[in-house]
Design an enzyme around this catalytic site. Structure first.
Site, mmCIF file in Angstrom:
data_model
loop_
_atom_site.group_PDB
_atom_site.id
_atom_site.type_symbol
_atom_site.label_atom_id
_atom_site.label_comp_id
_atom_site.label_asym_id
_atom_site.label_seq_id
_atom_site.Cartn_x
_atom_site.Cartn_y
_atom_site.Cartn_z
ATOM 1 N N GLY A 12 1.397 3.059 18.806
ATOM 2 C CA GLY A 12 1.367 2.482 17.692
ATOM 3 C C GLY A 12 2.771 2.380 16.948
ATOM 4 N N SER A 250 -10.337 -5.185 4.078
ATOM 5 C CA SER A 250 -9.157 -4.719 3.284
ATOM 6 C C SER A 250 -9.357 -4.538 1.879
ATOM 7 C CB SER A 250 -7.871 -5.684 3.745
ATOM 8 O OG SER A 250 -6.735 -5.398 2.994
ATOM 9 N N ARG A 297 -9.615 5.334 -2.539
ATOM 10 C CA ARG A 297 -10.681 4.885 -1.858
ATOM 11 C C ARG A 297 -11.891 5.884 -1.874
ATOM 12 N NH1 ARG A 297 -7.045 3.118 3.316
ATOM 13 N NH2 ARG A 297 -6.576 0.890 2.166
ATOM 14 N N SER A 403 -0.339 4.288 4.773
ATOM 15 C CA SER A 403 -0.481 4.726 6.241
ATOM 16 C C SER A 403 0.722 4.083 7.028
ATOM 17 C CB SER A 403 -1.812 4.209 6.741
ATOM 18 O OG SER A 403 -1.981 2.723 6.740
ATOM 19 N N LEU A 404 0.804 2.822 6.951
ATOM 20 C CA LEU A 404 1.853 2.260 7.818
ATOM 21 C C LEU A 404 3.541 2.738 7.240
ATOM 22 C CD1 LEU A 404 0.946 -1.507 7.195
ATOM 23 C CD2 LEU A 404 0.381 0.059 9.128
#
Lengths: 592, 249
Positions: A12, A250, A297, A403-404
């Site tokens: 990944g 998303s 979140r 995260s990316l």
């Protein structure tokens, strides 16, 4: 001296980022992945990638990005690596742009940015609503270039089973299984980098891909690697419940103006669009006026839970709320969100441009992971980790679109650090423990394939998933966590009677799955027991019996180590690095 | 009232040498079920419709959101992704077969690595100088991004290759997906430095000339990539390149 040989496990974003850095520095890389790397779970990331480029005249800075990330993570993350990541982020975006990622653009041809949760700034660069896919492809292409130059060798369709440790406890390679021929083999390396993603499968249904089982993390945990902050599990507020998985909707839907609401009247029978504004309960906007629909979140997820389970306002009495985009014009929606709208349309059958989407929280991400130091190395010399499989960047709650950037930054750190480590590694003695480890693995395989009993592994897995989802996600009670741990012990016992209906030695997917299942069971205890021991509420970890954050006792990293005992892992706690930003109360109903 | 059920017929082969056999399964209907959730159900209870014990189905899958490109197979004869194949929209019995143009591994699993090899052949990448901080990328206007982004959405599922009459061992045709990637990288301000290499890679046998304009590819693409446009654009560029190379001698 020969160039260092590094094994990277997982293709990944994090794994590929590490591979690129190693190849660029002249090292040799063997890249192992269960799936062809282009099919890795990073493709599922939708909304974007954060970097404080300040291209919207808002005065955004990397210091603000750093503060938002630490605050969003409820001060549990070590601040030194998070600060470094936020400072590196703008250059990472530039690099991705140079690699050809088709980011959305402003009329002047510059990068466009959108807003995401937990910040008041437009800080998220995006490529439609398929940013993860586009980023993964860019790195995949660079790795393919190195592959064609002979600097990278891919082992796609191979599954990592274990690390090979020498007599001094240092890693000297891995054992892996060819998922087609079922051949078990040892591979030597000077250092290995785990980039094996999340562990959603432990929760049965999640937004994660099929390969995200946490099996590799668990394997090295059982070999002596610490597992840190396992109890911090992110439940994404907006997912689409499904039979096979929970599909992500998303955060960018809210970033582009999407509003979450329910009818004020329970089980309102009127057609959705005829319900007047005054009779709609926009609960996030009412409860959190400053951030509105873009609270972090964990906050949004708990709010939805409250509306559904405490106030009884779920749509038609079901555990669902509306995510509404219908007030935004079609052209804008198609330009910025088409990918996710198509997913909803295909899997649910309604057009979200016309009808509000029905969504509910779903397990999404693990903030915890294998423990690493600031150089991305675990406590076992020669085992490095980066990406979601390690614990370092998100504290008690990850902000959307971080995260990316953490995957790429972590990979960029792990690669060069693994080379540096490898260069000072003393010469291997004998086979470095390869034969012994190979024997251990082949005995495990032999035993599993010949096991007699009445337990179906897929059924055991379903039981694990429903136990974990019920007791170890949004709301946690100590009584239930204890019951969940007992259930896992029962499942471990029943695992001994697992019977494979498929005993063949060719592309036996249930064999591979059943091996993963054992590792899932062992790892799930770090989550449940870690949660049990943490008597406070912090970020995604919420206990109604302990609603406050308790910095005095619990501003600490949880570190679990494997014991092999029936009682489960052993726990210890480590001080958190808070040298730059003093912990303060975290609230989103007002500006920070 | 009898429980509503769903019928499946699945073509199975234990390995590439084994004879194909069809197995029938009958599952309890559930709202929202798709082909993947059905195969997960079979794995928890691997018994055929006539009560015979069997093994779980081998198939590729990963994201289950139609973005990783793993689960392509023939569903009622049509090449498509299994995760987005909702049972309620399919005629029963639902017939599952592996893609037919790729080497079979087992059951519904095939080896599609040829696509990744093709991507190497056409140098489908932007040759950046390095990963160090070299400043921002080239300016790209939204109008250009809107052309390139759809091409970059290719999930490598190979449906376009499966349905192409010209994609076979005889022609060695690279297929539509690879050609679309050539257009994508030739469009990029830095990527175009390798344009001539890419066009030459598509000039010979197995190259773009093999395309017979059946237009099946664009119909089958689950991501609605404008594949036929890409083929005609790249075809023209390949011709121009051939002439240039001929003039240069």
């Amino acid at each position: 001296m020969a160039a260092p040989r590094i094994i990277v496990i997982g293709g990944g974003l994090a794994g590929l980022a590490a591979v690129i850095k190693i190849a660029e520095a002249g090292g040799n890389v063997d890249l192992f992945s269960i799936v062809p790397v282009k099919r890795s779970h990073s493709v599922c990331a939708q909304g974007g990638i954060n970097a404080a480029k300040n291209l919207k005249g808002e005065g955004d800075t990397t210091a603000l990005h750093f503060d938002d990330t630490i605050y969003g993570g409820d001060f549990l993350a070590n601040q030194t690596p998070v600060k470094a990541m936020c400072e590196a982020a703008p250059a990472i975006i530039d690099l991705l742009d140079r690699m050809g990622v088709p980011f959305n653009r402003t009329p002047e041809g510059l990068l466009d940015f959108r807003r995401f949760g937990g910040t008041l700034y437009h800080r998220t660069a995006f490529a439609g609503a398929t940013t993860g896919q586009q980023l993964l492809y860019a790195l995949d292409e660079q790795v393919r270039r190195y592959e064609s130059e002979g600097k990278v060798k891919k082992y796609e369709g191979w599954e990592f089973l274990s690390a090979i440790l020498d007599s001094k406890g240092a890693c000297r390679g891995i054992t892996a299984l060819d998922l087609r021929t079922m051949e078990l083999k040892a591979f030597a390396a000077d250092a290995i980098i785990l980039a094996t993603g999340g562990n959603g499968a432990i929760f049965g249904k999640s937004t994660n891909s099929v390969v995200c089982t946490g099996s590799a993390q668990s394997a090295v945990f059982q070999q002596g690697v610490y597992y840190a902050n396992g109890e911090f599990i992110q439940v994404h507020p907006t997912s689409i419940p499904g039979e096979d998985k929970l599909r992500l909707m998303s955060e960018s839907a809210r970033g582009e103006g999407g509003r979450v609401w329910v009818p004020r009247t329970p089980s309102d029978k009127r057609p959705i669009k005829s319900i007047p504004e005054a009779e709609r309960f926009y609960f996030l906007e009412e409860w959190y006026p400053k951030y509105g629909n873009l609270v972090p979140r964990d906050v949004a997820t708990r709010a939805i839970h409250k509306v559904v389970y405490e106030l009884g306002l779920g749509i038609d009495g079901q555990p669902m709320v509306y995510l509404d985009l219908t007030h935004i014009d079609r052209e804008t929606l198609n330009r910025k969100l088409e990918g996710i709208l198509e997913i909803y349309e295909k899997f649910v059958g309604d057009d979200p441009r016309e009808v509000p989407m029905k969504i509910f929280p779903g397990m999404h991400y693990t903030m915890g992971g294998v423990w690493v130091d600031f150089n991305q190395m675990t406590n076992v010399p020669g085992i490095f980790a980066c990406g979601e499989c390690e614990y370092q960047y998100h504290g008690a709650n990850r902000l959307g679109a971080n995260s990316l950037v953490s995957c790429i930054f972590g990979g960029f750190m792990a690669g060069p650090n693994a080379i540096k480590y490898a260069k000072s590694l003393p010469a291997i003695e004998g086979d470095g423990g390869a034969a012994a480890e190979l024997l251990r693995q082949s005995e495990t395989n032999e035993k599993l394939i010949n096991n007699q009993g009445g337990e179906n592994p897929f059924k055991l897995w379903r039981e694990l998933g429903s136990t974990m989802t019920e007791h170890a996600t949004v709301i946690r009670y100590n009584k239930n966590l204890k019951a969940a741990d007992e259930k896992i012990v029962e499942l471990l016992e029943r695992y001994k009677n697992v019977n494979l209906s498929d005993k063949s030695q060719w592309a036996n997917t249930s064999f591979a799955f059943t091996r993963q299942l054992y590792n899932m069971l062992e790892l799930s205890r770090t989550i449940v027991q870690g949660a049990l021991l943490r008597d406070e509420s912090r970020g995604a970890h919420y206990k109604p019996d302990f609603v406050d954050r308790n910095d005095e006792k619990f501003l600490k990293t949880t570190k679990a180590s494997f014991t092999g005992e029936i009682s489960g892992p052993r726990f210890e706690w480590e001080e958190v690095d808070t040298q730059f930003i003093k912990p303060r109360p975290r609230r989103y109903d007002a500006a920070k | 009232m009898a429980t509503r059920t769903v019928q499946f017929e699945i073509k199975r082969r234990a390995n590439p040498e084994a004879q194909a056999v069809w197995e029938r399964f009958e599952l309890e209907w559930r709202p929202g079920m798709n082909v993947i959730s059905s195969m997960m159900e079979i794995a928890t209870n691997p018994v055929t419709a006539d009560g015979r014990e069997t093994t779980p189905i081998t198939y590729d899958s990963n994201c289950l959101e139609e973005i990783c490109g793993s689960c392509a197979m023939l569903i009622n004869g049509r090449a498509r992704m299994a995760c987005s194949a909702l049972v309620d929209n399919l005629e029963q019995p639902i017939k599952l077969e592996p893609l037919s143009k790729f080497p079979l591994v087992r059951d519904l699993q095939v080896d599609r690595s040829v696509l990744f090899e093709n991507l190497k052949r056409v140098k489908a990448w932007v040759p950046v100088d390095g990963t160090y901080d070299l400043g921002s990328g080239p300016r790209v206007f939204p109008q250009e991004q809107e052309v390139n982004y759809p091409l970059s959405n290719c999930i490598s599922c190979t449906c376009c290759m499966e349905v192409c009459p010209q994609f076979n061992e005889e022609t060695g045709f690279v297929g539509a997906a690879t050609i679309a990637q050539v257009k994508l990288f030739n469009n990029h301000p830095t990527g175009k430095v390798l344009m001539e290499d890419r066009l030459r890679a598509l000039a010979g046998d197995g190259g773009i000339q093999e395309c017979g304009f059946a237009q099946n590819c664009v119909e089958a693409c689950p991501k609605q990539i404008p594949l036929t446009n890409a083929i005609s654009d790249v075809g023209r560029d390949v011709m121009v390149q051939k002439v240039k190379d001929w003039v240069r001698g």
